[in-house]
Design a protein around this motif. Structure first.
Motif, PDB file in Angstrom:
ATOM      1  N   GLN A  99       0.828  -1.209   0.000  1.00 42.39           N
ATOM      2  CA  GLN A  99       0.000   0.000   0.000  1.00 42.39           C
ATOM      3  C   GLN A  99       0.862   1.259   0.000  1.00 42.39           C
ATOM      4  O   GLN A  99       0.502   2.258  -0.620  1.00 42.39           O
ATOM      5  CB  GLN A  99      -0.912   0.029   1.225  1.00 42.39           C
ATOM      6  CG  GLN A  99      -2.104  -0.875   1.117  1.00 42.39           C
ATOM      7  CD  GLN A  99      -2.946  -0.764   2.367  1.00 42.39           C
ATOM      8  OE1 GLN A  99      -2.566  -1.266   3.421  1.00 42.39           O
ATOM      9  NE2 GLN A  99      -4.074  -0.098   2.253  1.00 42.39           N
ATOM     10  N   LEU A 100       1.971   1.211   0.706  1.00 42.60           N
ATOM     11  CA  LEU A 100       2.854   2.373   0.805  1.00 42.60           C
ATOM     12  C   LEU A 100       3.763   2.521  -0.413  1.00 42.60           C
ATOM     13  O   LEU A 100       4.436   3.542  -0.562  1.00 42.60           O
ATOM     14  CB  LEU A 100       3.717   2.272   2.072  1.00 42.60           C
ATOM     15  CG  LEU A 100       2.965   2.356   3.400  1.00 42.60           C
ATOM     16  CD1 LEU A 100       3.895   2.003   4.546  1.00 42.60           C
ATOM     17  CD2 LEU A 100       2.352   3.731   3.590  1.00 42.60           C
ATOM     18  N   GLY A 101       3.800   1.518  -1.268  1.00 38.97           N
ATOM     19  CA  GLY A 101       4.698   1.564  -2.425  1.00 38.97           C
ATOM     20  C   GLY A 101       6.147   1.375  -2.030  1.00 38.97           C
ATOM     21  O   GLY A 101       7.046   1.958  -2.642  1.00 38.97           O
ATOM     22  N   LEU A 102       6.375   0.570  -0.994  1.00 38.54           N
ATOM     23  CA  LEU A 102       7.722   0.331  -0.490  1.00 38.54           C
ATOM     24  C   LEU A 102       8.052  -1.154  -0.531  1.00 38.54           C
ATOM     25  O   LEU A 102       7.166  -1.996  -0.392  1.00 38.54           O
ATOM     26  CB  LEU A 102       7.840   0.829   0.955  1.00 38.54           C
ATOM     27  CG  LEU A 102       7.642   2.328   1.172  1.00 38.54           C
ATOM     28  CD1 LEU A 102       7.552   2.643   2.655  1.00 38.54           C
ATOM     29  CD2 LEU A 102       8.764   3.116   0.510  1.00 38.54           C
ATOM     30  N   ALA A 103       9.337  -1.459  -0.701  1.00 36.51           N
ATOM     31  CA  ALA A 103       9.813  -2.846  -0.674  1.00 36.51           C
ATOM     32  C   ALA A 103      11.127  -2.888   0.092  1.00 36.51           C
ATOM     33  O   ALA A 103      11.916  -1.935   0.053  1.00 36.51           O
ATOM     34  CB  ALA A 103      10.009  -3.373  -2.089  1.00 36.51           C
ATOM     35  N   PRO A 104      11.379  -3.998   0.779  1.00 37.67           N
ATOM     36  CA  PRO A 104      12.616  -4.083   1.551  1.00 37.67           C
ATOM     37  C   PRO A 104      13.840  -4.274   0.666  1.00 37.67           C
ATOM     38  O   PRO A 104      13.798  -4.996  -0.327  1.00 37.67           O
ATOM     39  CB  PRO A 104      12.399  -5.315   2.438  1.00 37.67           C
ATOM     40  CG  PRO A 104      11.337  -6.097   1.772  1.00 37.67           C
ATOM     41  CD  PRO A 104      10.516  -5.141   0.965  1.00 37.67           C
ATOM     42  N   ASP A 105      14.914  -3.604   1.020  1.00 40.64           N
ATOM     43  CA  ASP A 105      16.215  -3.820   0.409  1.00 40.64           C
ATOM     44  C   ASP A 105      17.058  -4.535   1.464  1.00 40.64           C
ATOM     45  O   ASP A 105      17.508  -3.916   2.434  1.00 40.64           O
ATOM     46  CB  ASP A 105      16.859  -2.483   0.029  1.00 40.64           C
ATOM     47  CG  ASP A 105      18.227  -2.651  -0.604  1.00 40.64           C
ATOM     48  OD1 ASP A 105      18.893  -3.681  -0.344  1.00 40.64           O
ATOM     49  OD2 ASP A 105      18.634  -1.756  -1.353  1.00 40.64           O
ATOM     50  N   PRO A 106      17.258  -5.860   1.302  1.00 44.20           N
ATOM     51  CA  PRO A 106      17.957  -6.628   2.333  1.00 44.20           C
ATOM     52  C   PRO A 106      19.444  -6.290   2.446  1.00 44.20           C
ATOM     53  O   PRO A 106      20.038  -6.502   3.498  1.00 44.20           O
ATOM     54  CB  PRO A 106      17.767  -8.078   1.883  1.00 44.20           C
ATOM     55  CG  PRO A 106      17.482  -8.009   0.428  1.00 44.20           C
ATOM     56  CD  PRO A 106      16.824  -6.683   0.187  1.00 44.20           C
ATOM     57  N   ARG A 110      16.875  -1.327   4.419  1.00 39.19           N
ATOM     58  CA  ARG A 110      15.934  -0.213   4.476  1.00 39.19           C
ATOM     59  C   ARG A 110      14.827  -0.459   3.459  1.00 39.19           C
ATOM     60  O   ARG A 110      14.918  -1.351   2.618  1.00 39.19           O
ATOM     61  CB  ARG A 110      16.635   1.120   4.204  1.00 39.19           C
ATOM     62  CG  ARG A 110      17.156   1.282   2.795  1.00 39.19           C
ATOM     63  CD  ARG A 110      17.902   2.610   2.648  1.00 39.19           C
ATOM     64  NE  ARG A 110      18.211   2.914   1.272  1.00 39.19           N
ATOM     65  CZ  ARG A 110      17.478   3.692   0.484  1.00 39.19           C
ATOM     66  NH1 ARG A 110      16.386   4.257   0.931  1.00 39.19           N
ATOM     67  NH2 ARG A 110      17.854   3.928  -0.765  1.00 39.19           N
ATOM     68  N   LEU A 111      13.772   0.337   3.554  1.00 41.74           N
ATOM     69  CA  LEU A 111      12.667   0.255   2.598  1.00 41.74           C
ATOM     70  C   LEU A 111      12.932   1.229   1.462  1.00 41.74           C
ATOM     71  O   LEU A 111      13.373   2.354   1.694  1.00 41.74           O
ATOM     72  CB  LEU A 111      11.343   0.582   3.280  1.00 41.74           C
ATOM     73  CG  LEU A 111      10.894  -0.412   4.347  1.00 41.74           C
ATOM     74  CD1 LEU A 111       9.654   0.105   5.053  1.00 41.74           C
ATOM     75  CD2 LEU A 111      10.644  -1.781   3.750  1.00 41.74           C
ATOM     76  N   LYS A 112      12.645   0.779   0.244  1.00 45.37           N
ATOM     77  CA  LYS A 112      12.841   1.632  -0.926  1.00 45.37           C
ATOM     78  C   LYS A 112      11.534   1.754  -1.707  1.00 45.37           C
ATOM     79  O   LYS A 112      10.779   0.782  -1.801  1.00 45.37           O
ATOM     80  CB  LYS A 112      13.902   1.024  -1.849  1.00 45.37           C
ATOM     81  CG  LYS A 112      15.302   1.114  -1.317  1.00 45.37           C
ATOM     82  CD  LYS A 112      16.287   0.640  -2.369  1.00 45.37           C
ATOM     83  CE  LYS A 112      17.710   0.942  -1.943  1.00 45.37           C
ATOM     84  NZ  LYS A 112      18.673   0.504  -2.957  1.00 45.37           N
ATOM     85  N   PRO A 113      11.283   2.916  -2.292  1.00 43.66           N
ATOM     86  CA  PRO A 113      10.090   3.073  -3.142  1.00 43.66           C
ATOM     87  C   PRO A 113      10.183   2.153  -4.360  1.00 43.66           C
ATOM     88  O   PRO A 113      11.263   1.941  -4.909  1.00 43.66           O
ATOM     89  CB  PRO A 113      10.146   4.536  -3.570  1.00 43.66           C
ATOM     90  CG  PRO A 113      11.044   5.204  -2.595  1.00 43.66           C
ATOM     91  CD  PRO A 113      12.020   4.163  -2.145  1.00 43.66           C
ATOM     92  N   VAL A 114       9.048   1.620  -4.754  1.00 47.41           N
ATOM     93  CA  VAL A 114       8.982   0.755  -5.934  1.00 47.41           C
ATOM     94  C   VAL A 114       7.857   1.217  -6.841  1.00 47.41           C
ATOM     95  O   VAL A 114       6.940   1.912  -6.415  1.00 47.41           O
ATOM     96  CB  VAL A 114       8.750  -0.730  -5.550  1.00 47.41           C
ATOM     97  CG1 VAL A 114       9.949  -1.282  -4.809  1.00 47.41           C
ATOM     98  CG2 VAL A 114       7.483  -0.899  -4.742  1.00 47.41           C
ATOM     99  N   GLU A 115       7.949   0.829  -8.112  1.00 44.41           N
ATOM    100  CA  GLU A 115       6.873   1.117  -9.044  1.00 44.41           C
ATOM    101  C   GLU A 115       5.703   0.187  -8.758  1.00 44.41           C
ATOM    102  O   GLU A 115       5.892  -1.000  -8.510  1.00 44.41           O
ATOM    103  CB  GLU A 115       7.337   0.886 -10.478  1.00 44.41           C
ATOM    104  CG  GLU A 115       8.320   1.896 -10.970  1.00 44.41           C
ATOM    105  CD  GLU A 115       8.736   1.638 -12.403  1.00 44.41           C
ATOM    106  OE1 GLU A 115       8.432   0.573 -12.954  1.00 44.41           O
ATOM    107  OE2 GLU A 115       9.382   2.526 -12.972  1.00 44.41           O
ATOM    108  N   ALA A 116       4.512   0.719  -8.823  1.00 41.50           N
ATOM    109  CA  ALA A 116       3.305  -0.088  -8.662  1.00 41.50           C
ATOM    110  C   ALA A 116       2.897  -0.650 -10.019  1.00 41.50           C
ATOM    111  O   ALA A 116       3.257  -0.092 -11.068  1.00 41.50           O
ATOM    112  CB  ALA A 116       2.178   0.761  -8.081  1.00 41.50           C
ATOM    113  N   LEU A 117       2.173  -1.731 -10.001  1.00 37.88           N
ATOM    114  CA  LEU A 117       1.669  -2.334 -11.228  1.00 37.88           C
ATOM    115  C   LEU A 117       0.248  -1.869 -11.474  1.00 37.88           C
ATOM    116  O   LEU A 117      -0.544  -1.749 -10.545  1.00 37.88           O
ATOM    117  CB  LEU A 117       1.704  -3.860 -11.126  1.00 37.88           C
ATOM    118  CG  LEU A 117       3.068  -4.467 -10.863  1.00 37.88           C
ATOM    119  CD1 LEU A 117       2.944  -5.973 -10.674  1.00 37.88           C
ATOM    120  CD2 LEU A 117       4.027  -4.150 -11.988  1.00 37.88           C
TER     121      LEU A 117
END
Length: 140
Positions: A99-106, A110-117
């Motif tokens: 929902q936030l448009g974030l994904a984990p960068d292991p 940290r969390l990084k913004p990602v493109e939504a589909l």
């Protein structure tokens, strides 16, 4: 993937003046965000439904689910599902991250913004009937 923690601000979407700062473990294996029951009660979050949840050891439990507002690094969701959890459980689940448009960068932890589909379609395609011309298959 290793775990890491992030800071978040949470609130009751129906009582916007009641806000708490929390530290959450990023858990891509969890569908929903989980916060302690006492914290959610303090925020005045109401139970909306019961959910069946499968644990890592394969047991299935039922827990109450409500909704909270959440903000992480200026990414905000007005309402996301939250499970009423045990007192020491603070998890950020996959639904909230999506929902936030974030994904984990292991690697960077940290969390990084990602493109939504987004599915794209044309109303012309949906409304246009096929043209068969002289269809001789139906002629006797």
């Amino acid at each position: 993937m290793g775990t890491f923690k992030i800071k978040a601000r949470v609130w009751n979407p129906f009582k916007l003046d009641n806000v708490l700062d929390v530290e959450l473990i990023v858990d891509t294996g969890a569908t929903y965000t989980v916060l302690p029951t006492k914290m959610l009660e303090k925020l005045g979050v109401e139970v909306l439904r019961m959910a069946r949840l499968r644990l890592a050891d394969n047991r299935v439990i039922e827990r109450p689910v409500g909704e909270i507002g959440i903000e992480i690094e200026k990414h905000r969701a007005g309402a996301t599902p939250v499970v009423f959890g045990e007192e020491d459980v603070y998890l950020l689940g996959a639904v909230t991250m999506e929902q936030l448009g974030l994904a984990p960068d292991p690697i960077e932890k940290r969390l990084k913004p990602v493109e939504a589909l987004l599915m794209s379609f044309s109303s012309k395609i949906l409304l246009k009937a096929p043209k068969y011309g002289n269809n001789q298959c139906n002629q006797s």
